[in-house]
Design a protein around this motif. Structure first.
Motif: not given
Length: 996
Positions: A725-731, A834-844
């Motif tokens: 949520q901190a990395t992707f606050p809107s999605s 979906v959350v795994h993909r978002m977490l991977a993106a959020s940690i770069g």
């Protein structure tokens, strides 16, 4: 080559000239060896056979509306034009996928002819010609092309129900028939007529001529609200004597324009309608943004809706607002047998409404205002004035058997189909095979519901098998709950690693990850678990703190976004657990093998590792991809034994005790914050290893190590939610649990007042504290029962996109957490993928796709997941009901039960030992008492049934007899009968059918 050009203005105001080129060829194969000059076949389709009786060409509406008949019949040698495919795809992607699957079936010989790219069959759209008319002309030209070339070799028949297309085709000397005319020629397929969709209730003579001329599907962009205006049906010309007018039972739906205007100016509301499973004449509509649901009561106000329809509602004046019904009325269960009986019950309901409102007004006047504690709750009440979108799906059930049906079994008669789902009305179908359908489970599809018909019309799709057969009933459960249970297709399996048995983690992949293979990692799961999602480790640190890791199967390494296996998983959304089987979200090679964290095997993981103080406070958190090698895969029982047996001092046993200590701290903090500890009557079946028949059933017992695993999974989910949520606050894909709806606890509070208990529902913390105080010395099961009923007052938790609601609405009421998501079960939940993909993106370590960075796209994904999750839960409950029925077959069991709901004519009993619920009636449909010497009246204020000798109220302990029986009437459903033995004897005629 055909060239078209047009001018387009962009959003920025720029002017662009768009040029489109359409290439035409003369070497496109016709799909038949009878035409030597065009015998180049498309390899993905099976060609037409030269020995066929004839070839069929189908128009668009035939494919759209008769797809069930096309799938279930034995029709072969069918030409599907690319014009038709394009139109079908634009109107229904689901139907498009079904027809493409038919075209790929080698034994069916459905051939796709690219008429839009053939020089001789392509047609230009004329000036002033509509898209539909141009497409009709294209279908006719392609049929003419086949007809001219196969004139002396093969008959070509165009199948259409469009009157204009029929007339134009006949002028061109083409062979053309309606689908009904063609069905009559299939002497070897008499059941084909049953499979046909009927657009309206027509006589058999009308069907001989043609189906009612349907309009062609409109472009999706100009058809945002799909409606049928029932007031503007075309009049039929008739030279014969005019037929007598049919009685109009239901009011007309508003026109599309009137609905649009009402919705835009807020005089009309739209939402999804949900029927009361214990009263088929009552429903409520959930309107987004409304605090209270809108109550809909009575046949006319429900106005031909079916559970799940997206409807438009008009609120009645406040004088006409009323309370929820206090009666149990079941159409499919035998309580309603004739229309006269139905009308009598409706008039009684109306009279009860008037009486209730009178009592409420007197109560309010005496108390100086509205008083919810009186047990009454006047609710916003309305009526349905339009249906925006039908919740169309296949319905499973059986036919209703009566003397007329038996006598006329061989004729093409209307009969009633009884759905398995009690919230769905009976459906009228036409069939010529009644004798073959008696005692069978069949599948039926809804067609339409006329104003002058008590029941909707539908058509038969297929027969599953005998009622009571376990395999058939299990398949029916999957169909009813819209669970995808077909084998994984070749495209999906092609996404899997080729060397399946010898697959090993590539060395280059290990270098990218944190290597934890030497760590003392282990998993704790139910016995026999094959799809192991999660594992744990704990290491005491020198500073007195602990390193704790949660390691989750790295599914996204194998399931790449946009691949066939990813699309399939996104449509299944969840693994469905039945009592005796599992319907996987992922192919077994992934779910049970390559992704599953088996012991002593190197596996890829996505890990969340904390440093925790001895009080379980988080010092820091690390997220990243890892490679692990689990040292043990324990069952809950094995882990509990290690934890309790202090003589076991191996490292895993010590780690379990350390984790348990930390988990207790985490749990205590959550409870202190207001987390709820609810309950449900979960049962566990012991199955025969060979037949899979239930041998025994008992309440599922929660062990301490269950809570251990739960606490660390919750901690991981909350930590990951904060990160994405901190990395992707809107999605960000999150999960929330809304507060209970206003009035949800009214009945429960009234029932608790009868035993001098109460609940504080001001907040989750207040509710949790008051639940802890609800105890009765005389009833040790009382607190558990209150928690079960509290669970039923809750709203459902849902997935959502973070940008679609305010931050304050992220709150998870049950967990008392300001933010939450699901990260820990990607093998069985697509939301976690979906959350795994978002977490991977959020940690770069990877990039986010455009789709997952768009809040509206994520919200679409969330809605599909929410629906599939609800259906999976429903399927699991139905499977438990089925196995309970099988277990009680030819058994009589006397057990303790508890009253959990009281109505005017019945009360509902829960038998905790078996997790069975049933209805016990105290009065019949005629209003007369079913209990000799006991005339009960209902006290709605106190939610009690009272007679001169006995009072029955919620929480009362009763003795019941449980048995299973099969009845022939009312569709031949199997039933569990609950008979009250103490404090008085009531032999219930109908209690709990294996209907949802």
């Amino acid at each position: 080559m055909k060239t078209k050009s047009f001018i387009k203005r962009t959003k920025k105001g720029d002017v662009l000239r768009i040029v489109r080129e359409h290439y035409l060829r003369n070497d496109i194969g016709a799909g038949t060896e009878l035409l030597e000059e065009t015998n180049v076949y498309r390899p993905e389709y099976t060609p037409l056979t030269a020995k066929a009786a004839h070839y069929l060409v189908l128009d668009t509406n035939i494919v759209l509306h008769q797809i069930d008949a096309l799938e279930q019949s034995k029709l072969t040698n069918v030409i599907i034009l690319s014009t038709v495919l394009d139109e079908v795809r634009g109107n229904s992607m689901k139907t498009y996928k079904r027809i493409r699957k038919l075209c790929s079936a080698q034994e069916r010989h459905f051939y796709v002819f690219s008429n839009e790219h053939h020089r001789d069959t392509y047609v230009e759209r004329l000036k002033g010609e509509s898209v539909n008319d141009r497409n009709d002309r294209a279908i006719m030209v392609a049929t003419q092309w086949y007809h001219n070339r196969l004139k002396n070799k093969m008959k070509v028949i165009l199948i259409t129900n469009d009157k204009e297309l029929i007339a134009r085709s006949k002028k061109n000397n083409l062979n053309v028939q309606t689908i009904f005319q063609y069905a009559k020629t299939l002497k070897n397929q008499p059941e084909f007529v049953d499979l046909l969709y009927h657009p309206q209730d027509e006589s058999s003579e009308d069907e001989d001529e043609d189906e009612n001329n349907k309009q062609k599907p409109k472009n999706k962009k100009t058809n945002e609200i799909k409606m049928k205006d029932n007031t503007n049906q075309s009049k039929k010309k008739a030279k014969t004597k005019p037929k007598p007018k049919k009685t109009t039972i239901y009011p007309s739906h508003y026109s599309e324009m009137k609905l649009r205007e009402g919705i835009s100016n807020n005089t009309l509301l739209q939402g999804v309608i949900h029927f009361n499973r214990n009263n088929f004449l009552e429903a409520h509509v959930t309107v987004e943004g409304q605090v209270k649901d809108i109550l809909i009561k009575g046949r006319q106000r429900l106005n031909r809706t079916i559970d799940g329809d997206h409807v438009v509602v008009k609120l009645l004046s406040k004088k006409k607002w009323t309370t929820q019904s206090n009666q149990i009325i079941e159409e499919g269960g035998g309580e309603i047998e004739t229309i006269d009986e139905l009308n009598k019950i409706i008039s009684k309901m109306d009279q009860n409404d008037k009486n209730n409102k009178t009592v409420v007004k007197k109560s309010q006047k005496a108390k100086g205002g509205n008083n919810k504690k009186q047990g009454f709750s006047i609710r916003p009440t309305g009526k349905v004035v339009g249906i925006l979108k039908r919740k169309l799906r296949p319905y499973g059930g059986s036919i209703e058997i009566d003397e007329f049906t038996k006598k006329n079994g061989g004729r093409n008669e209307n009969i009633l189909f009884v759905p398995m789902d009690r919230k769905v009305p009976k459906i009228r179908i036409k069939t010529r095979q009644v004798d073959r359908l008696v005692g069978k489970r069949i599948v039926v599809v809804f067609d339409h519901w006329d104003q002058n018909s008590y029941y909707p019309n539908g058509h038969y799709v297929k027969t599953l098998g005998d009622i009571g057969d376990k395999e058939i009933e299990s398949e029916l459960i999957l169909i009813e709950n819209q669970v995808r249970y077909s084998p994984f297709c070749k495209e999906v399996l092609d996404c899997l690693p080729l060397k399946q048995e010898k697959w090993q983690i590539p060395p280059e992949e290990i270098k990218k990850r944190k290597d934890l293979r030497e760590y003392n990692i282990f998993s704790i799961d139910p016995p026999g678990c094959k799809d192991i999602d999660d594992a744990l480790h704990v290491i005491p640190l020198q500073n007195g703190n602990y390193e704790v890791g949660v390691h989750i199967a790295d599914v996204t390494y194998f399931v790449k976004e946009g691949t066939a296996v990813d699309i399939e998983a996104s449509e299944r959304c969840t693994t469905v657990y039945l009592v005796d089987r599992r319907i996987d979200m992922l192919p077994p090679l992934l779910g049970e093998n390559l992704c599953s964290l088996h012991e002593k095997v190197e596996r890829l993981a996505f890990s969340c590792i904390w440093e925790l103080t001895p009080q379980s406070e988080i010092v820091n958190t690390w997220y990243g991809r890892t490679v692990i090698k689990s040292k043990a895969a324990l069952s809950y029982g094995q882990a509990q034994f290690r934890k309790d047996n202090l003589k076991m001092n191996d490292q895993i046993s010590k780690d379990i005790r350390n984790l348990n200590m930390l988990a207790k701290n985490l749990r205590a903090k959550r409870v202190q914050d207001g987390a709820l500890q609810l309950a449900s009557p979960e049962v566990h079946f012991s199955l025969d290893s060979e037949t899979q028949e239930p041998l025994d059933v008992e309440i599922y017992k929660i062990k301490e190590v269950n809570h251990l695993v739960e606490e660390f999974m919750l901690l991981a989910n909350i930590s990951v939610a904060k990160k994405i949520q901190a990395t992707f606050p809107s999605s960000a894909m999150l999960r929330r649990h809304p507060s209970p709806r206003d009035g949800a606890f009214d009945n429960l509070l009234a029932c608790l007042a009868n035993v001098n208990c109460s609940l504080n529902i001001e907040s989750s913390k207040a509710l949790a504290d008051s639940l802890d105080k609800c105890h009765l010395k005389s009833n040790p099961y009382f607190n558990t029962l209150v928690r079960i009923l509290t669970t039923r007052c809750m709203t459902q938790a849902v997935y959502f996109s973070s940008g679609t609601v305010e931050y304050s609405d992220y709150w998870h009421y049950g967990l008392a957490s300001p933010i939450y998501t699901h990260f820990t079960s990607p093998i069985r939940r697509y939301a976690d993928v979906v959350v795994h993909r978002m977490l991977a993106a959020s940690i770069g370590i990877s990039s986010i796709s455009k789709r997952l960075s768009n809040k509206y796209e994520v919200e679409k994904i969330a809605k599909v997941i929410n629906h599939c999750h609800r259906m999976a839960q429903s399927a699991s409950r139905d499977s438990i009901s089925l196995h309970s029925l099988i277990f009680f077959k030819e058994k009589l069991m006397d057990e303790d039960g508890y009253v959990i709901n009281v109505k005017k004519n019945a009360f509902i009993v829960l038998v905790p030992h078996y997790g069975v619920e049933g209805i016990i009636y105290v009065s019949g449909k005629d209003g007369k008492s079913k209990v000799p010497n006991y005339n009960f009246h209902f006290n709605e204020k106190k939610q009690m049934l009272i007679s001169n000798k006995l009072t029955i109220k919620v929480f009362d302990k009763v003795k019941v007899r449980v048995e299973s029986t099969k009845t022939v009437e009312h569709g031949g459903n199997i039933k569990i009968i609950l008979s009250l033995l103490k404090p008085l004897r009531i032999i219930s005629e109908y209690s709990h059918s294996f209907n949802k």
